[in-house]
Write an enzyme that holds these catalytic residues in place. Sequence first.
Site, mmCIF file in Angstrom:
data_model
loop_
_atom_site.group_PDB
_atom_site.id
_atom_site.type_symbol
_atom_site.label_atom_id
_atom_site.label_comp_id
_atom_site.label_asym_id
_atom_site.label_seq_id
_atom_site.Cartn_x
_atom_site.Cartn_y
_atom_site.Cartn_z
ATOM 1 N N GLY A 283 0.823 -1.195 0.000
ATOM 2 C CA GLY A 283 0.000 0.000 0.000
ATOM 3 C C GLY A 283 0.859 1.249 0.000
ATOM 4 O O GLY A 283 1.991 1.224 0.483
ATOM 5 N N SER A 284 0.331 2.339 -0.556
ATOM 6 C CA SER A 284 1.045 3.608 -0.462
ATOM 7 C C SER A 284 0.820 4.207 0.923
ATOM 8 O O SER A 284 0.041 3.699 1.719
ATOM 9 C CB SER A 284 0.561 4.557 -1.558
ATOM 10 O OG SER A 284 0.994 4.085 -2.811
ATOM 11 N N GLY A 285 1.533 5.305 1.193
ATOM 12 C CA GLY A 285 1.412 5.943 2.501
ATOM 13 C C GLY A 285 2.578 5.611 3.416
ATOM 14 O O GLY A 285 2.623 6.072 4.547
ATOM 15 N N HIS A 286 3.518 4.796 2.926
ATOM 16 C CA HIS A 286 4.686 4.417 3.731
ATOM 17 C C HIS A 286 5.962 5.017 3.170
ATOM 18 O O HIS A 286 7.061 4.566 3.485
ATOM 19 C CB HIS A 286 4.840 2.894 3.768
ATOM 20 C CG HIS A 286 3.598 2.183 4.116
ATOM 21 N ND1 HIS A 286 2.943 2.407 5.296
ATOM 22 C CD2 HIS A 286 2.859 1.257 3.450
ATOM 23 C CE1 HIS A 286 1.858 1.644 5.339
ATOM 24 N NE2 HIS A 286 1.783 0.943 4.228
ATOM 25 N N LYS B 242 5.621 -7.761 2.593
ATOM 26 C CA LYS B 242 5.335 -7.580 4.016
ATOM 27 C C LYS B 242 4.164 -8.490 4.383
ATOM 28 O O LYS B 242 3.216 -8.636 3.607
ATOM 29 C CB LYS B 242 4.995 -6.122 4.308
ATOM 30 C CG LYS B 242 6.120 -5.165 3.881
ATOM 31 C CD LYS B 242 5.983 -3.760 4.425
ATOM 32 C CE LYS B 242 4.807 -2.988 3.893
ATOM 33 N NZ LYS B 242 4.743 -2.881 2.422
ATOM 34 N N ASP C 39 -1.281 -8.243 0.918
ATOM 35 C CA ASP C 39 -0.024 -8.270 0.168
ATOM 36 C C ASP C 39 0.334 -9.688 -0.226
ATOM 37 O O ASP C 39 0.727 -9.953 -1.370
ATOM 38 C CB ASP C 39 1.109 -7.659 1.006
ATOM 39 C CG ASP C 39 0.907 -6.176 1.240
ATOM 40 O OD1 ASP C 39 1.672 -5.383 0.690
ATOM 41 O OD2 ASP C 39 -0.043 -5.801 1.963
ATOM 42 N N HIS D 103 -0.187 0.635 9.033
ATOM 43 C CA HIS D 103 -1.346 0.872 8.169
ATOM 44 C C HIS D 103 -2.464 1.543 8.929
ATOM 45 O O HIS D 103 -3.627 1.392 8.593
ATOM 46 C CB HIS D 103 -1.876 -0.440 7.595
ATOM 47 C CG HIS D 103 -0.925 -1.092 6.662
ATOM 48 N ND1 HIS D 103 0.064 -1.922 7.092
ATOM 49 C CD2 HIS D 103 -0.799 -1.006 5.325
ATOM 50 C CE1 HIS D 103 0.758 -2.343 6.042
ATOM 51 N NE2 HIS D 103 0.270 -1.802 4.967
#
Lengths: 215, 215, 331, 331
Positions: free
Chosen positions: C54-57, C105, C110, C219
Amino acid sequence: MTLDVAWALRWVRRSAEVVAEHRIELIELDRQIGDGDHGENLHRGYTAVVARLDALDAPPAQVGDVLKLVATTLMSTVGGAAGPLYGTAYLRAAKVTGLDELDAGAVVAMLEAGLEGIVARGKATTGEKTMVDAWSPAVAAAVAAADQGAEPGAVLDAAAQAASSGAEATIPLVATKGRASYLGERSAGHADPGATSTALLLHAAADAATGTGPA
Amino acid sequence: MTLDVAWALRWVRRSAEVVAEHRIELIELDRQIGDGDHGENLHRGYTAVVARLDALDAPPAQVGDVLKLVATTLMSTVGGAAGPLYGTAYLRAAKVTGLDELDAGAVVAMLEAGLEGIVARGKATTGEKTMVDAWSPAVAAAVAAADQGAEPGAVLDAAAQAASSGAEATIPLVATKGRASYLGERSAGHADPGATSTALLLHAAADAATGTGPA
Amino acid sequence: MKKLINDPARVVDESVEGFGWAHADLVTVHRDPLYVVRADGPVQGKVGLVSGGGSGHEPLHAGFVGAGMLDAAVPGAMFTSPTPDAIAPATLAADGGRGVLHIVKNYTGDVLNFETAAELAEADDVEVRTVVVNDDVAVEDSLYTAGRRGVAGTLCVEKIAGAAADRGDDLAGVAAVAERVNANVRSMGVALAAGTVPHAGVPSFDLTESEIEIGIGIHGEPGRRRVPMASADEITEQLTGPVLQDLGLGEGEQVLLFVNGMGGTPLSELYVVYRRARQLVEAAGASVARSLVGSYVTSLEMQGASVTVLRLDEELTALWDAPVRTAALRW
Amino acid sequence: MKKLINDPARVVDESVEGFGWAHADLVTVHRDPLYVVRADGPVQGKVGLVSGGGSGHEPLHAGFVGAGMLDAAVPGAMFTSPTPDAIAPATLAADGGRGVLHIVKNYTGDVLNFETAAELAEADDVEVRTVVVNDDVAVEDSLYTAGRRGVAGTLCVEKIAGAAADRGDDLAGVAAVAERVNANVRSMGVALAAGTVPHAGVPSFDLTESEIEIGIGIHGEPGRRRVPMASADEITEQLTGPVLQDLGLGEGEQVLLFVNGMGGTPLSELYVVYRRARQLVEAAGASVARSLVGSYVTSLEMQGASVTVLRLDEELTALWDAPVRTAALRW
Ligand SMILES: Nc1ncnc2c1ncn2[C@@H]1O[C@H](COP(=O)(O)OP(=O)(O)O)[C@@H](O)[C@H]1O
Ligand SMILES: Nc1ncnc2c1ncn2[C@@H]1O[C@H](COP(=O)(O)OP(=O)(O)O)[C@@H](O)[C@H]1O
Ligand SMILES: [Mg+2]
Ligand SMILES: [Mg+2]
Ligand SMILES: [Mg+2]
Ligand SMILES: [Mg+2]
């Protein structure tokens, strides 16, 4: 009546007290038009001053020695704009008070030297919403009081009251020096933190002159 | 009565509607025990499904074609856990519905295949607080209804209602699969988002069976 | 919610587009499906490394694409695993003829999406191995069958496996190194305040002024327990203790100490945490041979930090030290 | 206020101590007075570079101490200029026999304290030159006599002057390069939410959910105007427009585009800003030859960003590209 080294010591300790008492207020003022550290800076500085006084083996001999200790301690612990400005003020004041006792004229000379120091470093004139707006009327009031033959304590009293009015009068001003100048018009409506602390410190000087106990 | 490709198309469009209507609710459920994206993920997926349906030159011939389009679109646009799980469910369901019309037995086979797909991918059993807790009772209810000779629409209705109860029944559960499992005991007290969306999608299927207009 | 974005639905695309423009010397951005590859890749004769999530990391993972680390990264929607139709072509694009390692991860989403993508890539004759990173000691493996999550330790796996690929290891070798890093790295994090996912518009969880969340994931999932706010030293002890214990760190061992910011914590505070964590590692009889401090594996603007400890040996140290040239990690 | 600190009065000391431990290969921390010097310094025969200022802007300045950039950094209290008794010994420690350049951000406090320190150092026979950085176009020079502030452009001055010193320029030469960078760099910032100074305990200024502050400084000073929240593209236009105009950027020129995070903004959002800023630079007929995106000149955990544009020529580009090895900037 004259002011001796015990007065100077009382002034310094009283200064530390009022700075501690008004720490939050000065932070809040600086938060409005600056970066919110003025109360913290002075508190750190005066705490260090008192610590260094307490650590002395022998008490300072002359008023000027006390002021010099304040000057060097503020310079090395306060930082920001106020550190060098107050530091220079006390350093210049120390130079003209290498005396055992201050009469009214010497008090005036001390205040004049302080103001000169601040202007020499900060290059502000009155009306720019800085501590100069408290120091300047304070010096004028001190001169006037001394001219009328006031005692040193009364001279300080006049200076302190004029400084308070001067600080108050910074409220509507638009700052053109220091950090508050970045706000432009929006700096109006708030008292200048440095002018406010100047008034507090001069009131401490006057209070110390009425005090009698040992330093 | 049987269910034809028009039903399948109505189901898909109705699914997109209920997902849009419940987007915030599903986000909020997932925010409680997951990462707050379930409603967004499904909404993105079903928006893409409808766009792809709209872009088709010719309408799909069989129910299975519709379900396959849903499957591949969800797999490539939803992401997260729900994407592959729902995607696999629809893919498996598509494989057993390469038919013009579904009777009650075919509806049961479709739901069974969906559940098998989810379990094959996610390896969850009932009671782990996942969408399996809605699918599992739904399949059981569908089997029972078909055994009693219910029409396909009534079979779907039974499945949807059982899914709703199953979703509701996830509230007290402690999750041991999926993201909610990281919360341990604290996952209890909230409905599982995937179980909740499963119930919504099965209700959409039942609603589509009572509808009559063209897709 | 106030964010420097235009449209929650477009933030990932626009951000990755900007990233591609800013680092055109290092990466090429492929759009639709969205993935990021080395500008000079695929490197023939080298095992390819692909990660994503996911994006945001950010900077994870695209910020780690480049020489000595990843060959491709696949950014999903915010906090949402990418889909196989993006992972699979990224895998093909990363293949230099010696196969590709997927670094995943450990989250259900994922794992499932990379699994399908691996099948798709293998159907195109690219050999794929997968390492699932699960360094988060906040999640107890035995009790919760989804297993431990992959968090900041992922950076260590990507850096060191990248160096192994660079020195010419084959796919099994690179995978073995990655597994070894994963087996020797543990992390645990804390949140003081949650971040806000653009499409949600509200913080991922709510904390009062006097509580913090220990054992947080990346997350926006709430952590394992909510405790009263404490000093940095006390919080660092709550994070480092379980990490050292789980790692079973012994007298005389050498470690990499990595203090990671969650995105909204000033660097100055991370060094305060590092200071205490280091004292704790040393009190355990180990010594800190390598250090990393910064916001590398983030959770949007979440306030908080995580402590990661990687047990080092000579080989892992040399691989950590090997040159790396990416947007976010470079030496 | 929730922060990863132990004691507001000790946060700078503890943070810098942790920094020194984490980067012992690069820096040595001197305590009481507090300053940070290159571990391998002073470099004989090289002009020394010293910067400093209030803490809370990390990684500025200590994060830029190392080969190719600063020889010493002097961290003051939070948002408070350091004192001459720290700056002066740092200056002596940075002197390799060819004099020292002070890089000072234009704030009354910094200017005054560095001024005194320069006098002290010169009394110890170290030649000192000073460049005062004032890149912030939010402050109009003509109206406000304190002049423009020094903000993110400081990084450009430090990097490029550091490279000039490294190639052997004498003090006048390094100072001239620094002045040239300063003359060609402009910045402007925005805050979505203020940071909190530990000793104050409340945010430096208050913003509602629907307003932002344009023209923000890096010391928690409020900016020039408060406007309604807008999209990232619109905000970026409000920042980049004045920067390009003040710089008088012409057709065909090349620039460095630096999008800086204020500390609490996710990297993903910085790239969204970068994307639009780049479009605007290109729309002005210039081209982006170099880029930097990240939180380098921060204001604690303030949410926001600034856009910096540096006009490049061949020499400045080469100096920017020259190797640098510091904790926060490295290539
Ligand atoms: N050029 C100047 N001349 C005189 N006084 C000044 C000048 N600049 C700033 N000041 C005073 O300094 C005060 C701010 O002090 P402080 O907050 O400690 O420093 P800083 O602005 O560096 O944070 C202002 O309120 C003002 O009175
Ligand atoms: N192993 C699993 N088996 C079945 N369903 C699962 C499993 N893991 C997660 N789920 C379902 O997926 C839902 C979460 O979906 P979503 O939020 O879209 O993905 P993510 O957890 O990756 O953010 C959960 O509510 C649960 O119903
Ligand atoms: Mg201030
Ligand atoms: Mg989710
Ligand atoms: Mg998700
Ligand atoms: Mg200050």
